[in-house]
Scaffold this motif. Structure first.
Motif, short mmCIF file in Angstrom:
data_model
loop_
_atom_site.label_atom_id
_atom_site.label_comp_id
_atom_site.label_asym_id
_atom_site.label_seq_id
_atom_site.Cartn_x
_atom_site.Cartn_y
_atom_site.Cartn_z
N LYS A 46 0.81 -1.21 0.00
CA LYS A 46 0.00 0.00 0.00
C LYS A 46 0.85 1.27 0.00
N LYS A 71 2.50 7.11 1.58
CA LYS A 71 1.19 6.54 1.30
C LYS A 71 0.47 7.28 0.19
N ASP A 72 1.05 8.43 -0.26
CA ASP A 72 0.30 9.26 -1.21
C ASP A 72 1.16 9.99 -2.26
N GLY A 264 -2.91 -1.20 -10.33
CA GLY A 264 -4.30 -1.35 -10.71
C GLY A 264 -4.84 -0.24 -11.58
N LYS A 265 -4.01 0.75 -11.91
CA LYS A 265 -4.47 1.88 -12.71
C LYS A 265 -3.48 2.16 -13.84
N LYS A 313 -3.53 7.56 -3.70
CA LYS A 313 -3.66 6.43 -2.77
C LYS A 313 -3.62 5.11 -3.53
N ILE A 314 -2.98 4.12 -2.96
CA ILE A 314 -3.01 2.77 -3.53
C ILE A 314 -4.15 2.01 -2.87
N LYS A 315 -5.07 1.51 -3.68
CA LYS A 315 -6.22 0.77 -3.14
C LYS A 315 -5.87 -0.70 -2.90
#
Length: 315
Positions: A46, A71-72, A264-265, A313-315
């Motif tokens: 994450k 985290k961001d 994921g993106k 953010k990583i989901k």
């Protein structure tokens, strides 16, 4: 009069907006405090991580490596020293440069330059502690033409891993499954037009992108260009639209980069160093991050070094 005033105000507003878009005197803040260069950015779990060179000494005589986590992509935390050459390495004591990291086999493999050799250390976590995996260089000084520095490892979808390295030439070799050995007879050496150092590879939509730094890191013209291939070993064809990253205005010497995809993106960012603002040079560089985008054909668009990064953010 009211109409005239509206036109004048509209013109003023338009001028202000135009100025904001072309202001080259106010670069975004750095992501790491102080002077750090050659950032390798990666995403694990994450969090995002940056592995840089510690800058600030003439001749680049740093002796240890640090890691930073976020985290961001905006707020970064120091994970402190993760590899100290005098303490952890028997075969080199200084010139700790340009690291990279890769994950495979449940382990984190940390590739680094030390006294113009390339070494590899291993850990169970992305923040270490890292231990020398070989007790000797993975790539020895003067083994090939140019300097044996600037390692980068790309792990493909099938698990195969490839090592890219070298100043003066880009050397490519497939690593063995253990990630710490290779067949030296299988090394390919290439030199795309303009290539100097700092190679980086990623894959998008089935295409392999090889990017590198042009000019010298002490040169304000230091910049990043790229080429594309259908194979991680090449041949790579240099894109027509280059460089993709270069300095402008107060930003000088923008180069030695790495690229990360938000898991994921189809969202990408480029980390790089620039001369410290103000008063920096090739020995006093600072780390920045900018968005990286593509056109509909997969070409990398020029990076705007004045665009601020918004929290991610990583989901």
């Amino acid at each position: 009069m009211k109409h005239t005033l509206f036109v004048m105000l509209s013109g003023l507003l338009f001028s202000t907006a135009t100025y904001a878009q072309t202001d080259t005197l106010n670069a975004p803040a750095t992501v790491l405090p102080g002077v750090y260069a050659d950032p390798h950015i990666a995403a694990f779990g994450k969090k995002f991580y940056i592995y840089p060179t510690t800058d600030g000494s003439e001749g680049w005589n740093a002796t240890s490596f640090t890691a930073w986590s976020s985290k961001d992509l905006v707020k970064w935390k120091s994970e402190k020293v993760i590899l100290d050459l005098p303490r952890d390495i028997t075969w080199a004591k200084e010139r700790a440069w340009a690291p990279a990291i890769a994950y495979k086999n449940g382990k984190y493999y940390y590739y680094f330059s030390a006294d113009v050799n390339i070494g590899v250390a291993v850990a169970d976590k992305p923040t270490g502690p890292f231990k020398d995996a070989l007790g000797k260089p993975l790539v020895k000084k003067a083994m090939l033409k140019g300097q044996m520095i600037d390692p980068m490892v790309f792990v493909d979808d099938d698990g195969a891993a490839y090592l890219y390295f070298g100043q003066g030439n880009c050397n490519i070799v497939k690593l063995n499954d253990d990630m710490i050995s290779y067949d030296a007879t299988k090394i390919i050496s290439i030199k795309p037009k303009g290539y100097n150092e700092g190679s980086f590879v990623f894959k998008r939509n089935g295409k392999y992108y090889l990017s590198w730094s042009e000019f010298d890191t002490r040169d304000p013209r230091y910049s990043v260009a790229y080429a594309v291939s259908d194979s991680p070993m090449g041949p790579f064809i240099k894109a027509e639209q280059n460089p993709i990253l270069k300095g402008k205005g107060v930003v000088k010497g923008a180069g030695h980069h790495s690229i990360v995809q938000v898991p994921g993106k189809d969202e990408w960012y480029i980390a790089y160093h620039r001369f410290k603002i103000p008063g920096g040079n090739g020995y006093n560089r600072e780390t920045a991050i900018s968005p990286l985008r593509f056109d509909e054909k997969g070409n990398i668009l020029p990076v705007d070094v004045f665009e601020k990064v918004k929290p991610v953010k990583i989901k």
